[in-house]
Design an enzyme around this catalytic site. Sequence first.
Site, PDB file in Angstrom:
ATOM      1  N   ARG A  59     -26.761  27.449 -29.811  1.00  0.00           N
ATOM      2  CA  ARG A  59     -25.971  28.501 -29.166  1.00  0.00           C
ATOM      3  C   ARG A  59     -26.059  29.853 -29.876  1.00  0.00           C
ATOM      4  O   ARG A  59     -25.757  30.884 -29.280  1.00  0.00           O
ATOM      5  CB  ARG A  59     -24.526  28.029 -28.968  1.00  0.00           C
ATOM      6  CG  ARG A  59     -24.421  27.012 -27.819  1.00  0.00           C
ATOM      7  CD  ARG A  59     -22.984  26.687 -27.492  1.00  0.00           C
ATOM      8  NE  ARG A  59     -22.311  26.010 -28.573  1.00  0.00           N
ATOM      9  CZ  ARG A  59     -22.332  24.678 -28.786  1.00  0.00           C
ATOM     10  NH1 ARG A  59     -22.982  23.900 -27.948  1.00  0.00           N
ATOM     11  NH2 ARG A  59     -21.694  24.155 -29.799  1.00  0.00           N
ATOM     12  N   GLU A  96     -19.069  19.253 -38.089  1.00  0.00           N
ATOM     13  CA  GLU A  96     -17.761  18.705 -37.690  1.00  0.00           C
ATOM     14  C   GLU A  96     -17.939  17.323 -37.058  1.00  0.00           C
ATOM     15  O   GLU A  96     -17.110  16.442 -37.244  1.00  0.00           O
ATOM     16  CB  GLU A  96     -17.088  19.677 -36.713  1.00  0.00           C
ATOM     17  CG  GLU A  96     -15.609  19.417 -36.508  1.00  0.00           C
ATOM     18  CD  GLU A  96     -14.982  20.365 -35.499  1.00  0.00           C
ATOM     19  OE1 GLU A  96     -15.671  21.290 -35.029  1.00  0.00           O
ATOM     20  OE2 GLU A  96     -13.806  20.157 -35.181  1.00  0.00           O
TER      21      GLU A  96
HETATM   22  P1  AMP Z   1     -19.633  23.655 -38.398  1.00  0.00           P
HETATM   23  O1  AMP Z   1     -20.888  23.330 -39.131  1.00  0.00           O
HETATM   24  O2  AMP Z   1     -18.606  22.573 -38.522  1.00  0.00           O
HETATM   25  O3  AMP Z   1     -19.071  25.007 -38.776  1.00  0.00           O
HETATM   26  O4  AMP Z   1     -19.987  23.659 -36.870  1.00  0.00           O
HETATM   27  C1  AMP Z   1     -20.569  24.743 -36.334  1.00  0.00           C
HETATM   28  C2  AMP Z   1     -21.473  24.400 -35.192  1.00  0.00           C
HETATM   29  O5  AMP Z   1     -21.011  23.348 -34.361  1.00  0.00           O
HETATM   30  C3  AMP Z   1     -21.574  25.618 -34.342  1.00  0.00           C
HETATM   31  O6  AMP Z   1     -22.943  25.869 -34.184  1.00  0.00           O
HETATM   32  C4  AMP Z   1     -20.907  25.271 -33.043  1.00  0.00           C
HETATM   33  O7  AMP Z   1     -21.817  25.532 -32.011  1.00  0.00           O
HETATM   34  C5  AMP Z   1     -20.588  23.809 -33.101  1.00  0.00           C
HETATM   35  N1  AMP Z   1     -19.145  23.489 -33.008  1.00  0.00           N
HETATM   36  C6  AMP Z   1     -18.395  22.888 -33.976  1.00  0.00           C
HETATM   37  N2  AMP Z   1     -17.152  22.695 -33.592  1.00  0.00           N
HETATM   38  C7  AMP Z   1     -17.063  23.190 -32.343  1.00  0.00           C
HETATM   39  C8  AMP Z   1     -15.997  23.281 -31.394  1.00  0.00           C
HETATM   40  N3  AMP Z   1     -14.765  22.820 -31.653  1.00  0.00           N
HETATM   41  N4  AMP Z   1     -16.263  23.862 -30.208  1.00  0.00           N
HETATM   42  C9  AMP Z   1     -17.502  24.324 -29.942  1.00  0.00           C
HETATM   43  N5  AMP Z   1     -18.536  24.257 -30.782  1.00  0.00           N
HETATM   44  C10 AMP Z   1     -18.334  23.688 -31.974  1.00  0.00           C
END
Ligand code: AMP
Length: 171
Positions: A59, A96
């Site tokens: 994205r 996540e």
């Molecule tokens: P993180 O590594 O946990 O910061 O996750 C970031 C990536 O996961 C980003 O590229 C987002 O596109 C996706 N992402 C994580 N959590 C969400 C969420 N609650 N809603 C949408 N996209 C998420």
Amino acid sequence: MENLKQLIREVPDFPKPGINFYDITTLLKDREGWRAVVEGMRNQYVSTGPDIVLGIEARGFIFAPVVAYELNAGFVPMRKPNKLPAEVEKIEYALEYGSDSLEVHRDAIQPGQRVLIVDDVLATGGTAAAAALLVEKLGGEVAGLGFVIELDFLKGRTRLEGRPVWSLLHY
Ligand code: AMP
């Protein structure tokens, strides 16, 4: 900004139970909302003047090329494994939900170049921290990390310490 939040669809329990997914497709299809996001990012970073705007697959690819164009910078894709054809640097990271790795072409960033990293959501910060480390491994300077949405309660920015972090919207 509250108007922009109304354009973001929240989908509970996607892609798995307990995750509240912030769906930006409803924002992207709104001509005023889309414009406001691009202008918000451009205004935030026009004085930074990065050499490169780096987008994180998938994205981040929606936003980073447009921001690069607006800032008169180059665009570099940071991709999921085994997509890039030439020599790559690679990093593994936790997110996540699950784990993954990222790759970038070794010759995509020259030592000393100032790189703005762009993604849609800052959640736990695992993805962004990995991207920043990969940029720094190639000798690039992380001039900023910019997000459309930051999930403040996950404290992702604590994993990005020492680097300038900014988000358009906070939850
Ligand atoms: P993180 O590594 O946990 O910061 O996750 C970031 C990536 O996961 C980003 O590229 C987002 O596109 C996706 N992402 C994580 N959590 C969400 C969420 N609650 N809603 C949408 N996209 C998420």
